[in-house]
Design an enzyme around this catalytic site. Sequence first.
Site, PDB file in Angstrom:
ATOM      1  N   LYS A 270       0.857  -1.192   0.000  1.00  0.00           N
ATOM      2  CA  LYS A 270       0.000   0.000   0.000  1.00  0.00           C
ATOM      3  C   LYS A 270       0.881   1.225   0.000  1.00  0.00           C
ATOM      4  O   LYS A 270       2.033   1.182   0.450  1.00  0.00           O
ATOM      5  CB  LYS A 270      -0.875   0.017   1.252  1.00  0.00           C
ATOM      6  CG  LYS A 270      -2.161   0.777   1.086  1.00  0.00           C
ATOM      7  CD  LYS A 270      -3.147  -0.052   0.296  1.00  0.00           C
ATOM      8  CE  LYS A 270      -4.536   0.493   0.287  1.00  0.00           C
ATOM      9  NZ  LYS A 270      -5.483  -0.549  -0.108  1.00  0.00           N
TER      10      LYS A 270
HETATM   11  N1  GLU Z   1      -7.060  -0.085  -3.222  1.00  0.00           N
HETATM   12  C1  GLU Z   1      -7.822  -1.245  -3.530  1.00  0.00           C
HETATM   13  C2  GLU Z   1      -7.921  -2.173  -2.332  1.00  0.00           C
HETATM   14  O1  GLU Z   1      -7.835  -1.756  -1.199  1.00  0.00           O
HETATM   15  C3  GLU Z   1      -7.361  -1.936  -4.802  1.00  0.00           C
HETATM   16  C4  GLU Z   1      -5.921  -2.331  -4.851  1.00  0.00           C
HETATM   17  C5  GLU Z   1      -5.484  -2.814  -6.229  1.00  0.00           C
HETATM   18  O2  GLU Z   1      -6.301  -2.829  -7.136  1.00  0.00           O
HETATM   19  O3  GLU Z   1      -4.312  -3.144  -6.364  1.00  0.00           O
HETATM   20  O4  GLU Z   1      -8.163  -3.350  -2.472  1.00  0.00           O
END
Ligand code: GLU
Length: 437
Positions: free
Chosen positions: A127
Site C-alpha cells: 500500500k
Molecule cells: N485499493 C484497492 C484495495 O484496497 C485496490 C488495490 C489494487 O487494485 O491493487 O483493495
Amino acid sequence: MSEEIDESSDEKLPAVELPKAEWDSAMLNLAQSQFLSAAQKMGLDENIRDRLLFPQRTMIVSFPCRMDEYSEVETVFGYRVQHVLTMGPTKGGIRYHEDVNLGEVAALAMWMTWKCALMHLPFGGAKGGVRVDPRQMSRPELQRLTRRYTMEISSMIGPDKDIPAPDMGTNAQTMAWIMDTYSQQHGYAIPEVVTGKPVVLGGSHGREEATGRGLVYLIRESAEHLGIELNKATAVVQGYGNVGRHAAHFLHELGVSIVGISDVSCGLHNSNGLNLQNVDAWLEQNGTLQGYIEADEINNQELLELECDILAPCALQNQITETNAPYIKCKILAEGANGPTSLEADGMLTERGIFVLPDVLGNAGGVTVSYFEWVQNTQEFSWTLEEVNDRLHKILVNAFHRTLVRSQRDGIDMRTAALIEGISRVAEAKLLRGVFP
Ligand code: GLU
C-alpha cells in the site's frame, strides 16, 4: 502448521510481545490483532506468525510540492509499504488523505496480503499513501504531487516488483500520471506498472466499478445463504465515492431499496428508497449530498444505526466500534471499506447474529480486476467487459463459498475464516521457499 481449529483458544490472544516500531498505530494494531486471533485459531507456526506481523519493506519519503501560488512550496510525507514479497510482485493502492501515516499504510498492506491470497492472486500485499487533503488541491497541484511522489518511490515499484492502483483520494487520472512519470524515466510506455488506469492507456474494462460490483456479487451470495429476497430488501450505504456509489447502483438494479447514503458532508435517509438518478444529478451540480431535498438529513451515527437488511460501510476505517455495535440493525454487514469494524465490535456483531462479509473478501473485487488488468497488459491483450465480469464473478463466488464452508465447518466467524484462508496459503508458500541463507 495445523489446519485444525483449537476450540479452547477462543478468548485470549496469545501473549505475543509486539515490539514497538515506527509503524505503531491503532489501525496496524487492529490488523495485527485480527491476524493473531486467526493465527491462534489455526495453530499457525510461531516463526511464520512472527514473520508476518510486520511489513517486509517500507519507505518513507518527504518531498517538496510546489503549489499554484508560485512562491509556496509545501513539504509533504509519502509512504510505500510492502508487507509480503513471497507470493509474487506486491500489489495495492495509493491513498491520498490528510491523516495518512505509516501505521495506516502498513495495516492496509497487511490486509492486501490476505485479500490477494484469499482470491488466489499471485501477489503479496502493498500500500502507499501521501498525507495531503486532495479535495483542497487543484488539478495541477495534484499532478505535480503525483509525479514527484512517483519519482521518490520509483525504485520500489515496477511491473514485476510492486504495482500500485487507486485507493481513497486517487483515481484513474492519478494512475495515468504515475504511468507517465514511470514511463518517462524508462524511455518507453510501461502501462503494466499500475492498474486502474483509463481504458485508453491499457486500463481494464470494468476496473472502475469492480469493487462495488464485487461487493454486490457477494451480497447476492450472502442473501441467498440467509434466505433474504433482495427485491424486498433495504440497504444503507455509507460513503458515496467510487465503491459506495457503484455498490448502491448495482444493489438498486437488483431491486434493493436504498434507504440511506452518505458522503463527507452528511447522511441522507428516505424510508421509501432514494432515487439515485436524482441524487447523482444533485451531486453533479452541487458537489456534495448536503441540501438534497428528497430525503431527511441525518448524521453519520444515525445512518449506521438505521433499520435495514444490508449495511455497507464503504468509507473510512473504524466506523463500527463497541459504542455503536449494539445498535447496528442490519442482517448483512458488507464491508466495502478497509478496516471499518473494530475488534471489539466484531465480537458483538457475531454474538448478535449479524452476517459479516469481511473487508478482505467484500472489497476484493477491485484488486481482482486489477489482476486482470495486469494480465491483459503483460499479454498485450484486451478482454471484453463480459469476460471481465464473468471471471470476477467466478473468483469471488469461489472465495465466498470456501470462506463460508470453513466458517461453518470450524464454527468460526466469516472474518476469521477469510483470514485463515489467506494466511494458510501465504504460510504454506513461506515454508516451501524456506529461509535464506
Ligand atoms: N485499493 C484497492 C484495495 O484496497 C485496490 C488495490 C489494487 O487494485 O491493487 O483493495
